[in-house]
Design a protein around this motif. Structure first.
Motif, PDB file in Angstrom:
ATOM      1  N   PHE A 174       0.817  -1.217   0.000  1.00 16.42           N
ATOM      2  CA  PHE A 174       0.000   0.000   0.000  1.00 16.42           C
ATOM      3  C   PHE A 174       0.854   1.272   0.000  1.00 16.42           C
ATOM      4  N   VAL A 175       0.325   2.281  -0.674  1.00 16.23           N
ATOM      5  CA  VAL A 175       0.882   3.638  -0.600  1.00 16.23           C
ATOM      6  C   VAL A 175      -0.315   4.584  -0.535  1.00 16.23           C
ATOM      7  N   ASP A 176      -0.794   4.847   0.666  1.00 18.65           N
ATOM      8  CA  ASP A 176      -1.985   5.699   0.833  1.00 18.65           C
ATOM      9  C   ASP A 176      -3.185   5.171   0.057  1.00 18.65           C
ATOM     10  N   SER A 177      -3.234   3.873  -0.173  1.00 21.31           N
ATOM     11  CA  SER A 177      -4.272   3.335  -1.061  1.00 21.31           C
ATOM     12  C   SER A 177      -5.300   2.487  -0.320  1.00 21.31           C
ATOM     13  N   ALA A 178      -5.252   2.464   0.988  1.00 19.56           N
ATOM     14  CA  ALA A 178      -6.192   1.655   1.781  1.00 19.56           C
ATOM     15  C   ALA A 178      -6.213   2.222   3.195  1.00 19.56           C
ATOM     16  N   PRO A 179      -7.175   1.779   4.013  1.00 12.12           N
ATOM     17  CA  PRO A 179      -7.234   2.274   5.404  1.00 12.12           C
ATOM     18  C   PRO A 179      -6.116   1.686   6.259  1.00 12.12           C
ATOM     19  N   VAL A 180      -4.904   2.190   6.056  1.00  9.05           N
ATOM     20  CA  VAL A 180      -3.734   1.734   6.813  1.00  9.05           C
ATOM     21  C   VAL A 180      -3.147   2.935   7.559  1.00  9.05           C
ATOM     22  N   MET A 181      -2.886   2.783   8.841  1.00 12.32           N
ATOM     23  CA  MET A 181      -2.285   3.858   9.634  1.00 12.32           C
ATOM     24  C   MET A 181      -0.767   3.781   9.460  1.00 12.32           C
ATOM     25  N   ASP A 182      -0.305   4.331   8.340  1.00 10.32           N
ATOM     26  CA  ASP A 182       1.093   4.114   7.960  1.00 10.32           C
ATOM     27  C   ASP A 182       2.091   4.696   8.955  1.00 10.32           C
ATOM     28  N   LYS A 183       1.794   5.851   9.523  1.00 10.18           N
ATOM     29  CA  LYS A 183       2.731   6.441  10.492  1.00 10.18           C
ATOM     30  C   LYS A 183       2.828   5.589  11.758  1.00 10.18           C
ATOM     31  N   ALA A 184       1.696   5.061  12.198  1.00 11.02           N
ATOM     32  CA  ALA A 184       1.691   4.223  13.396  1.00 11.02           C
ATOM     33  C   ALA A 184       2.510   2.956  13.170  1.00 11.02           C
ATOM     34  N   TRP A 185       2.369   2.364  11.995  1.00 13.28           N
ATOM     35  CA  TRP A 185       3.106   1.134  11.705  1.00 13.28           C
ATOM     36  C   TRP A 185       4.592   1.407  11.499  1.00 13.28           C
ATOM     37  N   ALA A 186       4.917   2.532  10.874  1.00  7.15           N
ATOM     38  CA  ALA A 186       6.326   2.892  10.711  1.00  7.15           C
ATOM     39  C   ALA A 186       6.974   3.128  12.073  1.00  7.15           C
ATOM     40  N   GLN A 187       6.223   3.739  12.982  1.00  4.18           N
ATOM     41  CA  GLN A 187       6.745   3.940  14.339  1.00  4.18           C
ATOM     42  C   GLN A 187       6.988   2.601  15.030  1.00  4.18           C
ATOM     43  N   ARG A 188       6.033   1.694  14.927  1.00  2.00           N
ATOM     44  CA  ARG A 188       6.201   0.376  15.558  1.00  2.00           C
ATOM     45  C   ARG A 188       7.372  -0.394  14.939  1.00  2.00           C
ATOM     46  N   ALA A 189       7.666  -0.091  13.667  1.00  2.00           N
ATOM     47  CA  ALA A 189       8.754  -0.778  12.975  1.00  2.00           C
ATOM     48  C   ALA A 189      10.105  -0.102  13.197  1.00  2.00           C
ATOM     49  N   GLY A 190      10.151   0.867  14.104  1.00  2.00           N
ATOM     50  CA  GLY A 190      11.419   1.496  14.460  1.00  2.00           C
ATOM     51  C   GLY A 190      11.904   2.565  13.503  1.00  2.00           C
ATOM     52  N   LEU A 191      11.000   3.084  12.646  1.00  2.00           N
ATOM     53  CA  LEU A 191      11.418   4.066  11.652  1.00  2.00           C
ATOM     54  C   LEU A 191      11.270   5.509  12.132  1.00  2.00           C
ATOM     55  N   GLY A 192      10.856   5.711  13.353  1.00  2.00           N
ATOM     56  CA  GLY A 192      10.735   7.073  13.873  1.00  2.00           C
ATOM     57  C   GLY A 192       9.727   7.160  14.997  1.00  2.00           C
ATOM     58  N   TRP A 193       9.385   8.399  15.344  1.00  2.00           N
ATOM     59  CA  TRP A 193       8.378   8.643  16.379  1.00  2.00           C
ATOM     60  C   TRP A 193       7.415   9.701  15.857  1.00  2.00           C
ATOM     61  N   ILE A 194       6.222   9.731  16.417  1.00  2.00           N
ATOM     62  CA  ILE A 194       5.239  10.729  15.994  1.00  2.00           C
ATOM     63  C   ILE A 194       5.558  12.039  16.701  1.00  2.00           C
TER      64      ILE A 194
END
Length: 314
Positions: A133-153
């Protein structure tokens, strides 16, 4: 099937080969704390007219309902920080376009690369089930990126990364195989309130929470009704989107520059043949072919540009 550590390393290395700057892995499951905050935000009507954000709530907060049997969310990011954008913003007095939209539409840039990453993973593991997905479905991408260690909100609700700041885009794969999962990053905003202080419309009405009704990005892109009068003279040079809260963020001063050519600003966008306010519709379509700016459309974009010009004249 290869061992989980080798698989994780191979997929991560392949993501770098495809041009992504970082790749992280998180275990799929319900986003309980995020679900509570999202529900509060929606109940307070802070999403404005974006009614689609209320749809598929159960899938938005739990990827296993979006992709049955999902075990992992693999998040990737790629920077769109380029010197050309920074030089342009210092030199121009023209109505501005958010930096992410000055190159090729990132949906297309990411989708092709994620497709290759997905099928590479499939080659390594055999028959897997999943979606990308790239903004193409109901996915909370920032939340998942945070959980994956890619940053913080951050306090401006953007994902912040110690290496890449916040001028980056996010995509993800949701698939039914396990990986070695990354640890979430801690918050590194500290006592800084630069993003809150800089917002001309007070859209960041409290740390970590945005009132979309007041956000310049929302007002210039998502809002299809007449713009409220109180904001008509507060667009602060922005005709499409806004980068103010990112421009002032200290993490973006030291962020690495991007390297994907398709995300670089196009010459015809930085130096258009005529003023945005005088574009004909066919000229708009030609300049912004394959660009995210078309999301606003000709009429809305030129009207925003005229508001900016009137404010600067006044």
């Amino acid at each position: 099937m290869m061992d989980i550590h080798t698989l994780t390393n191979k997929v991560r290395l392949k993501s770098f080969e495809l041009g992504f700057d970082q790749c992280g892995f998180a275990k799929a499951g319900p986003l309980d704390p995020e679900a509570f905050r999202l529900e509060q935000w929606l109940n307070q009507n802070l999403h404005g007219t974006m009614g689609w954000m209320e749809n598929y709530f159960d899938k938005r907060i739990d990827p296993t309902k979006l992709v049955p049997g999902a075990k992992s969310v693999v998040s990737v990011l790629a920077s769109y920080r380029f010197k050309e954008n920074e030089m342009h913003d210092k030199q121009t007095d023209d109505p501005k376009i958010a930096k992410y939209a000055r190159g090729r539409d990132y949906h297309k840039v990411f989708k092709n690369r994620l497709k290759k990453l997905f099928f590479y993973t499939k080659e390594l593991t055999g028959d897997i089930k999943g979606r990308f997905f790239v903004d193409s479905a109901p996915v909370m991408d920032k939340a998942w990126a945070q959980r994956a260690g890619l940053g913080w909100i951050g306090k401006n609700s953007n994902l912040l990364n110690q290496t890449h700041g916040s001028f980056f885009l996010i995509g993800e794969m949701i698939i039914d195989i396990p990986f070695v999962y990354d640890a979430p990053q801690t918050d590194h905003c500290g006592s800084c309130t630069k993003c809150i202080d800089a917002c001309p419309t007070d859209a960041i009405h409290e740390p970590y929470r945005i009132d979309s009704n007041r956000c310049i990005s929302y007002l210039t892109i998502e809002l299809k009704e007449n713009m409220p009068e109180e904001f008509e003279d507060k667009l602060s040079d922005w005709a499409f989107g806004c980068d103010i809260c990112q421009d002032v963020c200290p993490w973006n001063r030291k962020a690495k520059y991007g390297h994907i050519d398709d995300l670089k600003p196009r010459e015809r966008v930085l130096n258009p043949p005529k003023k945005w306010t005088t574009l004909e519709e066919d000229e708009f379509e030609d300049i912004f072919e394959g660009s995210a700016v078309r999301r606003a459309g000709y009429k809305q974009f030129t009207e925003n540009a005229k508001r900016v010009e009137l404010t600067s004249i006044g």
